[in-house]
Scaffold this motif. Structure first.
Motif, PDB file in Angstrom:
ATOM      1  N   SER A 340       0.850  -1.190   0.000  1.00  0.00           N
ATOM      2  CA  SER A 340       0.000   0.000   0.000  1.00  0.00           C
ATOM      3  C   SER A 340       0.886   1.241   0.000  1.00  0.00           C
ATOM      4  O   SER A 340       2.101   1.150   0.207  1.00  0.00           O
ATOM      5  N   PRO A 341       0.301   2.423  -0.242  1.00  0.00           N
ATOM      6  CA  PRO A 341       1.108   3.651  -0.245  1.00  0.00           C
ATOM      7  C   PRO A 341       1.944   3.770   1.020  1.00  0.00           C
ATOM      8  O   PRO A 341       1.465   3.537   2.141  1.00  0.00           O
ATOM      9  N   ALA A 342       3.233   4.125   0.836  1.00  0.00           N
ATOM     10  CA  ALA A 342       4.146   4.200   1.979  1.00  0.00           C
ATOM     11  C   ALA A 342       5.092   5.386   1.795  1.00  0.00           C
ATOM     12  O   ALA A 342       5.167   5.988   0.717  1.00  0.00           O
ATOM     13  N   VAL A 343       5.807   5.693   2.857  1.00  0.00           N
ATOM     14  CA  VAL A 343       6.715   6.846   2.850  1.00  0.00           C
ATOM     15  C   VAL A 343       7.947   6.549   1.994  1.00  0.00           C
ATOM     16  O   VAL A 343       8.559   5.479   2.105  1.00  0.00           O
ATOM     17  N   LEU A 344       8.303   7.510   1.143  1.00  0.00           N
ATOM     18  CA  LEU A 344       9.552   7.461   0.382  1.00  0.00           C
ATOM     19  C   LEU A 344      10.566   8.343   1.098  1.00  0.00           C
ATOM     20  O   LEU A 344      10.264   9.491   1.443  1.00  0.00           O
ATOM     21  N   HIS A 345      11.777   7.811   1.302  1.00  0.00           N
ATOM     22  CA  HIS A 345      12.777   8.573   2.059  1.00  0.00           C
ATOM     23  C   HIS A 345      14.121   8.524   1.339  1.00  0.00           C
ATOM     24  O   HIS A 345      14.579   7.461   0.918  1.00  0.00           O
ATOM     25  N   ASP A 346      14.719   9.701   1.187  1.00  0.00           N
ATOM     26  CA  ASP A 346      16.033   9.809   0.565  1.00  0.00           C
ATOM     27  C   ASP A 346      17.031  10.295   1.618  1.00  0.00           C
ATOM     28  O   ASP A 346      17.085  11.494   1.915  1.00  0.00           O
ATOM     29  N   PRO A 347      17.838   9.404   2.173  1.00  0.00           N
ATOM     30  CA  PRO A 347      18.783   9.813   3.223  1.00  0.00           C
ATOM     31  C   PRO A 347      19.798  10.855   2.745  1.00  0.00           C
ATOM     32  O   PRO A 347      20.255  11.680   3.540  1.00  0.00           O
ATOM     33  N   ALA A 348      20.153  10.821   1.462  1.00  0.00           N
ATOM     34  CA  ALA A 348      21.177  11.737   0.955  1.00  0.00           C
ATOM     35  C   ALA A 348      20.747  13.193   1.060  1.00  0.00           C
ATOM     36  O   ALA A 348      21.549  14.079   1.347  1.00  0.00           O
ATOM     37  N   SER A 349      19.467  13.451   0.806  1.00  0.00           N
ATOM     38  CA  SER A 349      18.963  14.827   0.870  1.00  0.00           C
ATOM     39  C   SER A 349      18.135  15.099   2.113  1.00  0.00           C
ATOM     40  O   SER A 349      17.893  16.253   2.471  1.00  0.00           O
ATOM     41  N   GLY A 350      17.661  14.040   2.754  1.00  0.00           N
ATOM     42  CA  GLY A 350      16.789  14.210   3.909  1.00  0.00           C
ATOM     43  C   GLY A 350      15.331  14.392   3.537  1.00  0.00           C
ATOM     44  O   GLY A 350      14.483  14.636   4.403  1.00  0.00           O
ATOM     45  N   VAL A 351      14.996  14.256   2.263  1.00  0.00           N
ATOM     46  CA  VAL A 351      13.616  14.422   1.811  1.00  0.00           C
ATOM     47  C   VAL A 351      12.796  13.192   2.179  1.00  0.00           C
ATOM     48  O   VAL A 351      13.240  12.047   1.999  1.00  0.00           O
ATOM     49  N   GLU A 352      11.596  13.439   2.708  1.00  0.00           N
ATOM     50  CA  GLU A 352      10.672  12.366   3.057  1.00  0.00           C
ATOM     51  C   GLU A 352       9.316  12.692   2.436  1.00  0.00           C
ATOM     52  O   GLU A 352       8.712  13.718   2.736  1.00  0.00           O
ATOM     53  N   VAL A 353       8.862  11.808   1.573  1.00  0.00           N
ATOM     54  CA  VAL A 353       7.615  12.026   0.843  1.00  0.00           C
ATOM     55  C   VAL A 353       6.495  11.240   1.521  1.00  0.00           C
ATOM     56  O   VAL A 353       6.517  10.004   1.555  1.00  0.00           O
ATOM     57  N   THR A 354       5.532  11.968   2.047  1.00  0.00           N
ATOM     58  CA  THR A 354       4.411  11.348   2.761  1.00  0.00           C
ATOM     59  C   THR A 354       3.311  10.966   1.786  1.00  0.00           C
ATOM     60  O   THR A 354       2.959  11.755   0.906  1.00  0.00           O
ATOM     61  N   PRO A 355       2.732   9.766   1.900  1.00  0.00           N
ATOM     62  CA  PRO A 355       1.677   9.340   0.979  1.00  0.00           C
ATOM     63  C   PRO A 355       0.474  10.275   1.011  1.00  0.00           C
ATOM     64  O   PRO A 355       0.080  10.798   2.070  1.00  0.00           O
ATOM     65  N   GLY A 356      -0.112  10.502  -0.153  1.00  0.00           N
ATOM     66  CA  GLY A 356      -1.333  11.279  -0.265  1.00  0.00           C
ATOM     67  C   GLY A 356      -1.143  12.775  -0.185  1.00  0.00           C
ATOM     68  O   GLY A 356      -2.129  13.522  -0.183  1.00  0.00           O
ATOM     69  N   ARG A 357       0.108  13.251  -0.134  1.00  0.00           N
ATOM     70  CA  ARG A 357       0.346  14.689  -0.008  1.00  0.00           C
ATOM     71  C   ARG A 357       1.141  15.216  -1.198  1.00  0.00           C
ATOM     72  O   ARG A 357       1.813  14.463  -1.906  1.00  0.00           O
ATOM     73  N   LEU A 358       1.053  16.535  -1.396  1.00  0.00           N
ATOM     74  CA  LEU A 358       1.812  17.209  -2.441  1.00  0.00           C
ATOM     75  C   LEU A 358       3.074  17.789  -1.806  1.00  0.00           C
ATOM     76  O   LEU A 358       3.010  18.669  -0.952  1.00  0.00           O
ATOM     77  N   THR A 359       4.217  17.251  -2.211  1.00  0.00           N
ATOM     78  CA  THR A 359       5.507  17.665  -1.663  1.00  0.00           C
ATOM     79  C   THR A 359       6.291  18.409  -2.735  1.00  0.00           C
ATOM     80  O   THR A 359       6.354  17.973  -3.890  1.00  0.00           O
TER      81      THR A 359
END
Length: 569
Positions: A340-359
């Motif tokens: 199911s939709p889950a959090v995407l995380h990029d440790p190199a930049s610190g960006v965390e993409v939350t499901p269902g939101r506009l980032t």
């Protein structure tokens, strides 16, 4: 048999050429047989002619003359038929090699997908698909006339042995001497061809970049500078071409000249033997005919060596392409992606993409945002995770089904606009209309003569830059991915269009995960969360208004973008 049945052998250039041969064993065997029969039969006319002279010209023996002439005519007809069949078979062998190589190149290019431009220039791929493919196919000529030349050489040696052992020894020793004379040139040619081929691919890539970025270069005043680089590269390529041409001309000259000298030497020796009575006049004619025929296989030996050297150079480029691996190649035993939709995380930049939101990702250097997107979509290797699981441990096919990156370099294929935006899936009119509306592209549809049925040129050449950008966004929205990552989706549109597009994009993607990279305040205003990147890492995060109040660098960057938008009004 297709590539899928056996797969190309890409361990080396020689093994790849051998794979092309073994992939069509029966046809190659037929070509070798026909080539051998044709060349061996070329040795029969001199023999028949010598018999006609020695036996058919005896006084009162008209029947013998008629018989030998009829045999000579029959052999001529047989040789003509063998030559036709040999040529047809060899043409099929060469075409099969062309299609197989094109197939494996296209398969590999498709497999690499978006990673290909980062690994190899478009010019290099084009050069492989046109120049190298043709060179490789020509190399396979050695499987027909090349094999036949060996049998013809042996047949002439046997026939000469019935005339004179001395002449046989001269012929048998003559061809190795020719190989010793031409061999070093073939080695030199391969080195020159390799250098020429590398520079040719580099130059083809440069002209592709020059044409593709002509508008940008004009705007930056860099067209002249880039053209100078191309001009100098072209001059170096021309100089290398002259070097190849010098070696090639010597090989071709020796390929014609040495057999002729060889023919003259053997004929002179045979004439002396005839004058001394060691051989008959008919045998002298036969010897001349045998050696004249021998010019053909000797020329094929030299030409085959030339083609093989060039073919190995071309095959190395194909093998190099086939051995390229993208960073999103699947690991052994890939794990499943989150169900199911889950959090995407990029440790190199610190960006965390939350499901269902506009980032939104913002940086003074847009390339750094694009790099973060590539990591989050697994277009480059990284420690990025999805639902706590590393992306590089998952099957890339599953990631591509659910995560879509829409950038301004994405290809637009030719065809009706409806098919261009629909992609692989069939979409109904309502879905297409909704995507067109969300991307503020209705004016594009209305401006085309046949609306959605209007033809779009390859890469959208009949559309403006802003129109191409919105058409790409229509296509991305119609795909309805679970996660949509849009890189600078409004960079080529005016401020009025951008304002409409920003609000409509949010509405169209409501409840689904969306990532955009931009410095436009109109688009950032719609974002739930904004990441401000400095030197590729997160310097601040929050809503657009929170960052305006708390982060001076963010405020300066966004204000500058706002000023540029005002200038567009």
């Amino acid at each position: 048999m297709t590539v899928a049945d056996t797969g190309p052998d890409s361990r080396s250039a020689g093994r790849y050429l051998w794979w092309l041969i073994t992939s069509q064993r029966r046809r190659v065997a037929a070509g070798a047989l026909l080539g051998s029969l044709w060349m061996v039969c070329l040795t029969l006319p001199p023999y028949l002619l010598s018999r006609a002279i020695d036996e058919g010209l005896r006084p009162g023996d008209f029947g013998a003359l008629t018989g030998w002439v009829a045999a000579l005519f029959g052999v001529g007809v047989l040789n003509a038929w063998l030559a036709i069949m040999r040529h047809r078979t060899m043409t099929r062998i060469r075409m099969d090699a062309v299609f197989r190589t094109v197939e494996v190149v296209v398969r590999q290019s498709t497999r690499l997908g978006a990673a290909l431009p980062r690994l190899l220039t478009a010019g290099e791929v084009v050069t492989i698909g046109i120049s190298d493919v043709r060179t490789i196919s020509q190399t396979l000529t050695i499987t027909g006339p090349g094999v036949g030349a060996i049998f013809a050489y042996l047949a002439v040696a046997v026939l000469l042995l019935t005339v004179s052992p001395l002449l046989t020894a001269v012929v048998l020793l003559g061809v190795p001497v020719l190989a010793v004379l031409v061999g070093p040139l073939l080695g030199r040619l391969q080195g020159a061809e390799s250098t020429y081929r590398e520079r040719q691919g580099t130059l083809a890539g440069r002209i592709g970049d020059l044409v593709g970025g002509l508008r940008v270069l004009n705007g930056l005043g860099g067209k002249g500078l880039y053209a100078d680089h191309y001009r100098r590269g072209s001059q170096r390529l021309r100089a290398e071409g002259y070097r190849v041409g010098v070696v090639t001309s010597w090989i071709q000259a020796l390929g014609v000249g040495l057999p002729a000298v060889f023919l003259a030497a053997v004929t002179w020796l045979a004439a002396r033997m005839a004058a001394q009575g060691t051989i008959t006049v008919g045998e002298l004619v036969a010897v001349y005919g045998y050696v004249a025929v021998l010019v053909v296989p000797v020329a094929f030996f030299i030409e085959g060596g030339y083609d093989l050297g060039r073919g190995l150079v071309a095959a190395r480029q194909v093998v190099r392409l086939l051995n390229l691996e993208s960073s999103d190649a699947d690991a052994a035993g890939p794990v499943d992606a989150p169900a199911s939709p889950a959090v995407l995380h990029d440790p190199a930049s610190g960006v965390e993409v939350t499901p269902g939101r506009l980032t939104a990702l913002v940086s003074a250097r847009p390339a750094q945002c694009a790099e973060a997107v590539d990591r989050l979509a697994r277009f480059t290797g990284s420690a990025a995770t999805w639902g706590g699981i590393r992306l590089d441990a998952m099957a890339s096919a599953r990631i591509r089904e659910r995560i879509l990156v829409a950038d301004n370099e994405a290809d637009l294929f030719s065809g009706p606009l409806r098919e261009v935006v629909a992609g692989r899936a069939d979409r109904d009119e309502d879905a297409v209309a909704a995507a067109v509306h969300a991307a503020v592209a209705q004016d594009i549809v209305d401006g085309l003569p046949d609306g959605l049925d209007s033809a779009v040129d390859a890469q959208g050449r009949n559309l403006s830059g802003g129109q191409r950008q919105r058409i790409r966004l229509v296509r991305a929205l119609l795909a309805e991915p679970e996660v949509l990552m849009a890189v600078e989706p409004t960079s080529a549109v005016d401020a009025h269009t951008e304002a409409s597009l920003a609000s409509r994009l949010r509405a169209a993607r409501a409840g689904r995960t969306t990532v955009v990279t931009s410095t436009s305040p109109l688009l950032l205003e719609q974002a739930d969360t904004v990441y401000f990147l400095v030197d590729g890492t997160t310097a601040a995060t929050g809503s657009h208004r929170e960052l305006l109040a708390a982060e001076p660098r963010y405020r300066a960057l966004v204000s500058r973008s706002a000023g540029e938008q005002e200038g567009q009004r």
